[in-house]
Design a protein around this motif. Structure first.
Motif, PDB file in Angstrom:
ATOM      1  N   ARG A  11      78.535-113.391  36.528  1.00 47.98           N
ATOM      2  CA  ARG A  11      79.746-112.560  36.466  1.00 47.98           C
ATOM      3  C   ARG A  11      80.158-112.321  35.011  1.00 47.98           C
ATOM      4  NH1 ARG A  11      82.713-115.289  40.110  1.00 47.98           N
ATOM      5  NH2 ARG A  11      81.943-114.031  41.800  1.00 47.98           N
ATOM      6  N   SER A  12      80.091-113.349  34.201  1.00 47.05           N
ATOM      7  CA  SER A  12      80.450-113.249  32.788  1.00 47.05           C
ATOM      8  C   SER A  12      79.511-112.292  32.053  1.00 47.05           C
ATOM      9  CB  SER A  12      80.410-114.630  32.141  1.00 47.05           C
ATOM     10  OG  SER A  12      80.623-114.544  30.767  1.00 47.05           O
ATOM     11  N   ILE A  13      78.233-112.402  32.337  1.00 43.61           N
ATOM     12  CA  ILE A  13      77.245-111.515  31.707  1.00 43.61           C
ATOM     13  C   ILE A  13      77.504-110.064  32.108  1.00 43.61           C
ATOM     14  CG2 ILE A  13      74.800-110.871  31.671  1.00 43.61           C
ATOM     15  CD1 ILE A  13      74.180-113.920  31.906  1.00 43.61           C
ATOM     16  N   LEU A  14      77.708-109.834  33.398  1.00 44.58           N
ATOM     17  CA  LEU A  14      77.950-108.470  33.874  1.00 44.58           C
ATOM     18  C   LEU A  14      79.244-107.889  33.315  1.00 44.58           C
ATOM     19  CD1 LEU A  14      76.806-108.754  37.600  1.00 44.58           C
ATOM     20  CD2 LEU A  14      75.626-107.596  35.727  1.00 44.58           C
ATOM     21  N   ASN A  15      80.276-108.689  33.225  1.00 40.14           N
ATOM     22  CA  ASN A  15      81.548-108.222  32.673  1.00 40.14           C
ATOM     23  C   ASN A  15      81.445-107.880  31.197  1.00 40.14           C
ATOM     24  OD1 ASN A  15      82.995-108.295  35.060  1.00 40.14           O
ATOM     25  ND2 ASN A  15      83.639-110.415  34.770  1.00 40.14           N
ATOM     26  N   SER A  16      80.577-108.547  30.480  1.00 38.34           N
ATOM     27  CA  SER A  16      80.437-108.289  29.050  1.00 38.34           C
ATOM     28  C   SER A  16      79.627-107.030  28.755  1.00 38.34           C
ATOM     29  CB  SER A  16      79.788-109.487  28.353  1.00 38.34           C
ATOM     30  OG  SER A  16      78.422-109.577  28.704  1.00 38.34           O
ATOM     31  N   MET A  17      78.945-106.509  29.774  1.00 35.56           N
ATOM     32  CA  MET A  17      78.078-105.346  29.579  1.00 35.56           C
ATOM     33  C   MET A  17      78.839-104.027  29.567  1.00 35.56           C
ATOM     34  SD  MET A  17      74.853-106.481  31.932  1.00 35.56           S
ATOM     35  CE  MET A  17      74.046-104.918  31.835  1.00 35.56           C
ATOM     36  N   GLY A  18      80.030-103.989  30.073  1.00 33.19           N
ATOM     37  CA  GLY A  18      80.753-102.720  30.140  1.00 33.19           C
ATOM     38  C   GLY A  18      80.094-101.797  31.159  1.00 33.19           C
ATOM     39  N   ASP A  19      80.180-100.510  30.896  1.00 33.33           N
ATOM     40  CA  ASP A  19      79.619 -99.536  31.835  1.00 33.33           C
ATOM     41  C   ASP A  19      78.136 -99.279  31.614  1.00 33.33           C
ATOM     42  OD1 ASP A  19      82.016 -99.181  33.136  1.00 33.33           O
ATOM     43  OD2 ASP A  19      82.640 -97.536  31.829  1.00 33.33           O
ATOM     44  N   GLY A  20      77.576 -99.856  30.594  1.00 34.31           N
ATOM     45  CA  GLY A  20      76.170 -99.630  30.315  1.00 34.31           C
ATOM     46  C   GLY A  20      75.981 -98.368  29.504  1.00 34.31           C
ATOM     47  N   GLU A  21      74.737 -97.994  29.331  1.00 32.54           N
ATOM     48  CA  GLU A  21      74.429 -96.828  28.516  1.00 32.54           C
ATOM     49  C   GLU A  21      73.219 -96.125  29.092  1.00 32.54           C
ATOM     50  OE1 GLU A  21      72.667 -96.212  24.134  1.00 32.54           O
ATOM     51  OE2 GLU A  21      74.433 -97.479  24.235  1.00 32.54           O
ATOM     52  N   ILE A  22      73.284 -94.818  29.123  1.00 31.80           N
ATOM     53  CA  ILE A  22      72.159 -93.996  29.565  1.00 31.80           C
ATOM     54  C   ILE A  22      71.802 -93.087  28.402  1.00 31.80           C
ATOM     55  CG2 ILE A  22      71.394 -92.200  31.160  1.00 31.80           C
ATOM     56  CD1 ILE A  22      73.350 -93.320  33.195  1.00 31.80           C
ATOM     57  N   SER A  23      70.542 -93.084  28.028  1.00 30.93           N
ATOM     58  CA  SER A  23      70.136 -92.232  26.918  1.00 30.93           C
ATOM     59  C   SER A  23      70.102 -90.771  27.369  1.00 30.93           C
ATOM     60  CB  SER A  23      68.768 -92.662  26.388  1.00 30.93           C
ATOM     61  OG  SER A  23      67.808 -92.551  27.407  1.00 30.93           O
ATOM     62  N   THR A  24      70.313 -89.895  26.423  1.00 33.52           N
ATOM     63  CA  THR A  24      70.316 -88.466  26.703  1.00 33.52           C
ATOM     64  C   THR A  24      68.892 -87.982  26.887  1.00 33.52           C
ATOM     65  OG1 THR A  24      72.271 -88.254  25.330  1.00 33.52           O
ATOM     66  CG2 THR A  24      71.077 -86.242  25.803  1.00 33.52           C
ATOM     67  N   SER A  25      68.668 -87.173  27.876  1.00 35.14           N
ATOM     68  CA  SER A  25      67.361 -86.586  28.132  1.00 35.14           C
ATOM     69  C   SER A  25      67.367 -85.148  27.631  1.00 35.14           C
ATOM     70  CB  SER A  25      67.069 -86.609  29.630  1.00 35.14           C
ATOM     71  OG  SER A  25      66.035 -85.699  29.947  1.00 35.14           O
ATOM     72  N   ALA A  26      66.519 -84.862  26.639  1.00 32.74           N
ATOM     73  CA  ALA A  26      66.435 -83.501  26.099  1.00 32.74           C
ATOM     74  C   ALA A  26      66.064 -82.512  27.197  1.00 32.74           C
ATOM     75  CB  ALA A  26      65.414 -83.457  24.962  1.00 32.74           C
ATOM     76  N   TYR A  27      65.218 -82.928  28.115  1.00 34.59           N
ATOM     77  CA  TYR A  27      64.811 -82.057  29.227  1.00 34.59           C
ATOM     78  C   TYR A  27      66.021 -81.676  30.084  1.00 34.59           C
ATOM     79  CZ  TYR A  27      62.668 -80.647  33.625  1.00 34.59           C
ATOM     80  OH  TYR A  27      62.331 -79.965  34.757  1.00 34.59           O
ATOM     81  N   ASP A  28      66.827 -82.665  30.447  1.00 31.12           N
ATOM     82  CA  ASP A  28      68.017 -82.394  31.269  1.00 31.12           C
ATOM     83  C   ASP A  28      69.030 -81.534  30.524  1.00 31.12           C
ATOM     84  OD1 ASP A  28      66.905 -83.925  33.292  1.00 31.12           O
ATOM     85  OD2 ASP A  28      68.023 -85.731  32.769  1.00 31.12           O
ATOM     86  N   VAL A  29      69.237 -81.848  29.257  1.00 34.93           N
ATOM     87  CA  VAL A  29      70.178 -81.063  28.453  1.00 34.93           C
ATOM     88  C   VAL A  29      69.717 -79.614  28.366  1.00 34.93           C
ATOM     89  CG1 VAL A  29      71.153 -80.759  26.130  1.00 34.93           C
ATOM     90  CG2 VAL A  29      70.996 -83.047  27.123  1.00 34.93           C
ATOM     91  N   ALA A  30      68.417 -79.400  28.230  1.00 37.22           N
ATOM     92  CA  ALA A  30      67.882 -78.040  28.138  1.00 37.22           C
ATOM     93  C   ALA A  30      68.183 -77.243  29.404  1.00 37.22           C
ATOM     94  CB  ALA A  30      66.376 -78.079  27.870  1.00 37.22           C
ATOM     95  N   TRP A  31      68.019 -77.855  30.557  1.00 38.77           N
ATOM     96  CA  TRP A  31      68.310 -77.142  31.807  1.00 38.77           C
ATOM     97  C   TRP A  31      69.797 -76.836  31.929  1.00 38.77           C
ATOM     98  CZ3 TRP A  31      65.310 -74.330  34.623  1.00 38.77           C
ATOM     99  CH2 TRP A  31      63.941 -74.576  34.617  1.00 38.77           C
TER     100      TRP A  31
END
Length: 149
Positions: A11-31
């Motif tokens: 629980r402590s580990i998960l709480n310290s992670m926040g919402d996480g991070e997703i890298s930007t996909s150039a392919y998705d941004v292009a569409w």
């Protein structure tokens, strides 16, 4: 061992992670950048995505993860970004910088392992290649790897 102690640790580990991070996909941004304004004007619905493409071209002319090179990923991302820029006829210098990357690296598809090919790549890449050709973008398509796809 006490299960509660383990649960508290997790629980402590998960709480310290926040919402996480997703890298930007150039392919998705292009569409997203190719979506026409819903008000009927001949402008992009999401101009910030087009600006992201303009701001994030790599030194070698490609788009994608600058820390990890996968030919499949870089070729697809770069072609998608070139098509997005051409859709709105902006930043021709970025297109001109991206096309040599395509020409110079298309052969590397032949050396990539088939198990590294993303699911659906054959369909997505060939469809995007067809769109590019209809737009008059000269993308080398005589590579044996492309013929194999």
């Amino acid at each position: 061992m006490d299960i509660r102690k383990h649960l508290d640790t997790v629980r402590s580990i998960l709480n310290s992670m926040g919402d996480g991070e997703i890298s930007t996909s150039a392919y998705d941004v292009a569409w997203v950048a190719m979506i026409k304004n819903v008000n009927g004007t001949n402008k992009p619905q999401f101009p910030s995505s087009l600006q992201w493409i303009i701001n994030n071209q790599l030194e070698d002319g490609s788009w994608g993860d600058k820390y990890f090179f996968s030919t499949y990923d870089r070729i697809l991302n770069t072609l998608a970004c070139i098509v997005a820029l051409k859709t709105w006829n902006v930043s021709p210098e970025k297109i001109e910088k991206g096309l040599p990357f395509m020409r110079d690296n298309m052969w590397k598809l032949e050396e990539e392992k088939a198990e590294h090919m993303p699911i659906g790549y054959e369909i997505v890449f060939l469809s995007l290649l067809e769109i590019a050709e209809h737009m008059g973008i000269e993308v080398p398509n005589d590579s044996p790897a492309i013929k194999e796809i």
